[in-house]
Design a protein around this motif. Structure first.
Motif, PDB file in Angstrom:
ATOM      1  N   LEU A 306       0.349  -0.985  -0.163  1.00 10.88           N
ATOM      2  CA  LEU A 306       0.208   0.165   0.547  1.00 10.88           C
ATOM      3  C   LEU A 306       0.946   1.041   0.191  1.00 10.88           C
ATOM      4  CD1 LEU A 306      -2.668  -1.182   2.649  1.00 10.88           C
ATOM      5  CD2 LEU A 306      -3.043  -0.658  -0.105  1.00 10.88           C
ATOM      6  N   ARG A 307       1.757   1.045   0.845  1.00  6.12           N
ATOM      7  CA  ARG A 307       2.793   2.488   0.643  1.00  6.12           C
ATOM      8  C   ARG A 307       3.602   2.540  -0.380  1.00  6.12           C
ATOM      9  NH1 ARG A 307       4.640   0.574   6.226  1.00  6.12           N
ATOM     10  NH2 ARG A 307       6.213  -0.131   4.960  1.00  6.12           N
ATOM     11  N   THR A 308       3.969   1.462  -0.782  1.00  2.34           N
ATOM     12  CA  THR A 308       4.838   1.687  -2.279  1.00  2.34           C
ATOM     13  C   THR A 308       4.267   1.725  -3.273  1.00  2.34           C
ATOM     14  OG1 THR A 308       6.052  -0.334  -1.323  1.00  2.34           O
ATOM     15  CG2 THR A 308       6.402   0.445  -4.186  1.00  2.34           C
ATOM     16  N   ARG A 310       1.561   3.636  -2.801  1.00  5.34           N
ATOM     17  CA  ARG A 310       1.443   5.276  -2.836  1.00  5.34           C
ATOM     18  C   ARG A 310       2.122   6.177  -3.399  1.00  5.34           C
ATOM     19  NH1 ARG A 310      -0.365   4.967   2.443  1.00  5.34           N
ATOM     20  NH2 ARG A 310       2.020   6.110   2.651  1.00  5.34           N
ATOM     21  N   THR A 311       3.753   5.658  -2.917  1.00  4.44           N
ATOM     22  CA  THR A 311       4.833   6.483  -3.548  1.00  4.44           C
ATOM     23  C   THR A 311       4.695   6.365  -5.176  1.00  4.44           C
ATOM     24  OG1 THR A 311       5.706   6.250  -1.178  1.00  4.44           O
ATOM     25  CG2 THR A 311       6.920   6.570  -3.530  1.00  4.44           C
ATOM     26  N   SER A 312       4.437   4.777  -5.542  1.00  5.01           N
ATOM     27  CA  SER A 312       4.387   5.374  -6.667  1.00  5.01           C
ATOM     28  C   SER A 312       3.924   6.291  -7.529  1.00  5.01           C
ATOM     29  CB  SER A 312       4.785   3.692  -7.356  1.00  5.01           C
ATOM     30  OG  SER A 312       6.034   3.020  -6.769  1.00  5.01           O
ATOM     31  N   VAL A 313       2.264   6.406  -6.908  1.00  4.80           N
ATOM     32  CA  VAL A 313       1.421   7.528  -7.518  1.00  4.80           C
ATOM     33  C   VAL A 313       2.159   8.531  -7.818  1.00  4.80           C
ATOM     34  CG1 VAL A 313      -0.553   8.007  -8.281  1.00  4.80           C
ATOM     35  CG2 VAL A 313      -0.441   5.572  -7.825  1.00  4.80           C
ATOM     36  N   GLN A 314       2.482   9.155  -6.575  1.00  3.92           N
ATOM     37  CA  GLN A 314       3.469  10.549  -6.196  1.00  3.92           C
ATOM     38  C   GLN A 314       3.818  10.728  -7.257  1.00  3.92           C
ATOM     39  OE1 GLN A 314       3.540  10.148  -1.790  1.00  3.92           O
ATOM     40  NE2 GLN A 314       1.704  10.876  -1.000  1.00  3.92           N
ATOM     41  N   LEU A 321      -2.766   9.905 -11.478  1.00  7.64           N
ATOM     42  CA  LEU A 321      -4.257   9.303 -11.690  1.00  7.64           C
ATOM     43  C   LEU A 321      -4.796   9.282 -12.338  1.00  7.64           C
ATOM     44  CD1 LEU A 321      -4.336  12.148  -8.021  1.00  7.64           C
ATOM     45  CD2 LEU A 321      -4.333   9.533  -8.043  1.00  7.64           C
ATOM     46  N   HIS A 328      -1.460   3.368 -12.510  1.00  6.84           N
ATOM     47  CA  HIS A 328      -2.983   3.706 -12.606  1.00  6.84           C
ATOM     48  C   HIS A 328      -3.238   2.131 -11.760  1.00  6.84           C
ATOM     49  CE1 HIS A 328      -6.863   6.133 -11.231  1.00  6.84           C
ATOM     50  NE2 HIS A 328      -7.103   5.300 -12.306  1.00  6.84           N
ATOM     51  N   PHE A 331      -2.389   1.508  -8.554  1.00  5.45           N
ATOM     52  CA  PHE A 331      -3.650   1.689  -8.059  1.00  5.45           C
ATOM     53  C   PHE A 331      -5.344   1.380  -7.541  1.00  5.45           C
ATOM     54  CE2 PHE A 331      -6.813   5.478  -6.979  1.00  5.45           C
ATOM     55  CZ  PHE A 331      -6.500   5.378  -6.511  1.00  5.45           C
ATOM     56  N   ARG A 335      -5.533  -2.132  -3.237  1.00  2.86           N
ATOM     57  CA  ARG A 335      -6.954  -1.487  -1.626  1.00  2.86           C
ATOM     58  C   ARG A 335      -7.789  -2.438  -1.870  1.00  2.86           C
ATOM     59  NH1 ARG A 335      -8.865  -1.004   1.427  1.00  2.86           N
ATOM     60  NH2 ARG A 335      -9.507  -0.068   2.984  1.00  2.86           N
TER      61      ARG A 335
END
Length: 368
Positions: A306-308, A310-314, A321, A328, A331, A335
């Motif tokens: 989950l953290r990875t 999120r970081t990758s999308v950022q 997004l 994407h 992402f 979940r």
């Protein structure tokens, strides 16, 4: 200490990776199923009694990782849960036809209810003349045409049973996919109703944590952890490639510490997850106890992935997004996959209970 993967598993992973890529497998699931069937991927870890090669859970984890690495639909883990439950069943046993079809690559099985029944507070099913009546709707994350459902439910005496429902016995409730992409897994549900007693294929035991006498839940958790690990690895690879190839203000994005350090931290966490997952699978193949290791591997991998993602999308910025960015897809998938067998917090609590039990057992043995 050599922490590299087994060379044989590396070769199997490469074969599966190439096969999935050549087939052009996408988010609809049918191409993924066909590609794995062409590779005999469902037979690798299945028992010889079901026509498989019996290469062990480590091999099954390898396949799950490769599916996750491309964010492909999970057409594998649910079917292997049924194959594990019916590994030594007779040909006329309930569900044996589904297990044989899974190993042949002709049947997709999706799991349902394992989060509530195994670590949650699911209401017990009520006995009925023909079997068991479910008290509530069960959520199914992925829907495929003619898929069977493998569902877990808790009985009044606390035992958790496993049942397989052919496509004729369950009804999906139509819900739209994500409006911004149209290709994400669409939640649906099994309508509340009666599960025929003849469809029960195994038991996950009773108590908290579950006794899981045949190790079915633990093996399923390890495969799910493998799928999550693949999601993390795939998203991380996309983020690194994007940051290493994009220039802003006369420098590559990856040259900025604010980008490079989180990606390095994610890589370290993913490597720890890889070791946990493969150690749990190795213990299972060696015949040792691995229930606690399976719970910890799944909890850690779910949190890390989950953290990875999120970081990758950022790292991709606003483009991450949009459906134009391949990241994407990760992402959208991660979940529901991260909590499909229960939230990480519940898994950590179960791990703590198992560690306490191991401690008290060791103390009792020293005092006897």
């Amino acid at each position: 200490m050599d922490l590299r993967s087994d060379p044989v598993l590396e070769r199997i992973a490469g074969t599966v990776r190439d096969g999935l890529g050549a087939a052009g497998a996408g988010p609809d699931g049918s191409a993924t199923l066909a590609a794995l069937a062409d590779l005999d991927g469902f037979a690798f870890a299945a028992s010889m009694e079901l026509g498989g090669f019996d290469l062990g859970l480590s091999c099954g984890v390898t396949i799950a990782v490769e599916l996750g690495r491309r964010a492909l639909p999970d057409v594998y883990t649910g079917g292997m849960l049924v194959a594990d439950a019916l590994a030594e069943a007779a040909d006329d046993a309930p569900g044996a036809d589904v297990a044989a079809a899974v190993v042949a690559g002709k049947q997709v099985v999706v799991a349902a209810g394992l989060d509530r029944a195994t670590v949650g507070d699911a209401a017990p099913a009520e006995p009925s003349p023909g079997g068991w009546r479910l008290p509530e709707v069960l959520t199914v994350d992925d829907v495929y045409p003619d898929a069977a459902v493998c569902t877990a439910f808790r009985t009044g005496d606390g035992e958790v049973l496993l049942a397989v429902l052919p496509a004729t016995l369950w009804r999906p409730l139509a819900r739209p996919a994500f409006p911004w992409s149209g290709h994400a897994p669409s939640p649906a549900a099994v309508a509340p109703g009666e599960i025929p007693s003849g469809q029960v294929i195994g038991s996950l035991g009773a108590g908290r944590p579950l006794t899981d006498p045949a190790g079915l839940l633990a093996r399923h958790r390890v495969r799910q952890a493998g799928y999550l690990l693949g999601l993390g690895l795939g998203a991380h690879a996309l983020a690194v490639a994007h940051a290493a190839g994009r220039r802003q203000f006369d420098r590559y994005v990856l040259d900025n510490q604010a980008v490079a350090f989180p990606l390095a931290k994610a890589k370290i966490d993913l490597e720890a997850a890889r070791l946990l997952v493969h150690r749990a699978a190795w213990l299972a193949d060696a015949g040792g106890p691995f229930a606690r290791e399976a719970a910890e591997a799944l909890a850690w991998t779910a949190e890390v992935t989950l953290r990875t993602v999120r970081t990758s999308v950022q790292v991709h910025g606003a483009r991450g997004l949009t459906v134009a960015a391949p990241v994407h897809r990760f992402f959208e998938v991660v979940r529901p996959a991260a909590t499909r067998l229960g939230p990480p917090g519940a898994l950590w609590r179960e791990s703590a209970l198992r560690r306490l039990a191991e401690y008290h057992t060791a103390v009792a043995e020293r005092q006897s």
